[in-house]
Scaffold this motif. Sequence first.
Motif, short mmCIF file in Angstrom:
data_model
loop_
_atom_site.label_atom_id
_atom_site.label_comp_id
_atom_site.label_asym_id
_atom_site.label_seq_id
_atom_site.Cartn_x
_atom_site.Cartn_y
_atom_site.Cartn_z
N PHE A 118 -39.54 9.60 3.88
CA PHE A 118 -40.93 9.23 3.90
C PHE A 118 -41.97 9.64 4.82
O PHE A 118 -43.05 9.93 4.33
N GLY A 119 -41.79 9.99 6.04
CA GLY A 119 -42.62 10.80 7.06
C GLY A 119 -42.84 11.91 6.27
O GLY A 119 -44.15 12.66 6.49
N GLU A 120 -42.06 12.75 5.47
CA GLU A 120 -42.28 14.09 5.10
C GLU A 120 -43.20 14.19 3.88
O GLU A 120 -44.00 14.79 3.63
N MET A 121 -43.09 13.01 3.19
CA MET A 121 -43.87 12.57 2.04
C MET A 121 -45.51 12.73 2.37
O MET A 121 -46.35 13.02 1.98
N VAL A 122 -45.65 11.79 3.51
CA VAL A 122 -46.98 11.49 3.94
C VAL A 122 -47.55 12.97 4.38
O VAL A 122 -48.69 13.17 4.50
N THR A 123 -46.58 13.61 5.31
CA THR A 123 -47.15 14.86 5.75
C THR A 123 -47.62 15.80 4.89
O THR A 123 -48.67 16.42 5.08
N CYS A 124 -46.61 15.82 3.80
CA CYS A 124 -47.08 16.86 2.45
C CYS A 124 -48.27 16.54 2.13
O CYS A 124 -49.28 17.16 1.98
N TYR A 125 -48.59 15.06 1.83
CA TYR A 125 -49.85 14.56 1.29
C TYR A 125 -51.10 14.98 2.18
O TYR A 125 -52.18 15.32 1.73
N ARG A 126 -50.88 14.81 3.50
CA ARG A 126 -51.92 15.19 4.65
C ARG A 126 -52.44 16.61 4.45
O ARG A 126 -53.58 16.91 4.53
N GLN A 127 -51.32 17.23 4.33
CA GLN A 127 -51.62 18.77 4.38
C GLN A 127 -52.19 19.22 3.08
O GLN A 127 -53.13 19.97 3.24
N GLU A 128 -51.63 18.93 2.06
CA GLU A 128 -52.42 19.15 0.88
C GLU A 128 -53.77 18.49 0.68
O GLU A 128 -54.66 19.30 0.15
N SER A 129 -53.86 17.28 0.88
CA SER A 129 -55.17 16.67 0.79
C SER A 129 -56.20 17.17 1.87
O SER A 129 -57.47 17.39 1.55
N GLU A 130 -55.88 17.86 2.87
CA GLU A 130 -56.78 18.36 3.92
C GLU A 130 -57.31 19.69 3.18
O GLU A 130 -58.68 19.93 3.33
N LYS A 131 -56.54 20.45 2.33
CA LYS A 131 -57.04 21.67 1.58
C LYS A 131 -57.94 21.15 0.47
O LYS A 131 -58.92 21.87 0.13
N LEU A 132 -57.56 20.30 -0.10
CA LEU A 132 -58.50 19.70 -1.36
C LEU A 132 -59.70 19.27 -0.83
O LEU A 132 -60.82 19.48 -1.42
N MET A 133 -59.72 18.43 0.21
CA MET A 133 -61.09 17.87 0.82
C MET A 133 -61.82 19.06 1.25
O MET A 133 -63.04 19.12 1.02
N ALA A 134 -61.37 20.05 1.85
CA ALA A 134 -62.16 21.26 2.26
C ALA A 134 -62.84 21.87 1.19
O ALA A 134 -64.10 22.19 0.87
N SER A 135 -61.95 22.42 -0.09
CA SER A 135 -62.29 22.89 -1.34
C SER A 135 -63.34 21.70 -2.02
O SER A 135 -64.46 22.35 -2.42
#
Length: 208
Positions: A118-135
């Motif tokens: 579950f922690g890996e899923m949350v971490t994956c979301y955080r990493q990808e969403s950070e890139k999406l938010m920047a764009s």
Amino acid sequence: DLLQKKAYDVILMDVQMPELDGLAATRRIRAEFPPERQPRIVAMTANAMPGDREECLRAGMDDYLSKPIVIADLQALLMGLKPLRERLEAPETDAPVIEAKTLEFIRDDLCGGDPQLFGEMVTCYRQESEKLMASLTAALATGDWPEVVKTAHTLKSSSASLGLSALAEACKALETEGRQGEISQPQQKKEDLQRRYYGVIEALAAWS
């Protein structure tokens, strides 16, 4: 080091610095500080080249000034930035920041109660969403509505899948408006999106 001791409303960030340049420094600030400690960051550089502004926005900066600084431009920029306290006021929304039942289902059923998975899923979301938010925030700042539509759609889908309703709703609204060819008050919508996103990241921290 100074940010650890005191909250600042605005940072005038030199881009070319030794050891840690302005882009890297901005990324660290955005990643390491909670929403209530996030300052406005304005890039300042003497080497103004095509694409520099977009690169700064992608790194998490809010605006861009080229040197030599024109006082009138700096004054206008500063007058347009809201104080930290005002920026942190939560936007009115009927949607919860996080739908607990959705996250509980993902953790207990989809992940079989495995906290590491579950922690890996949350971490994956955080990493990808950070890139999406920047764009997405960069596209809002530059008026690139097709990019807003594409990125908002992706962030909406990934956020909704985790039950992050408020953020998903904001992305849906941006996607819908962007498809009409123009987005009104993009700066205000960018600020609202950032508030919601930082709220989501803060809330997710309690789950992982």
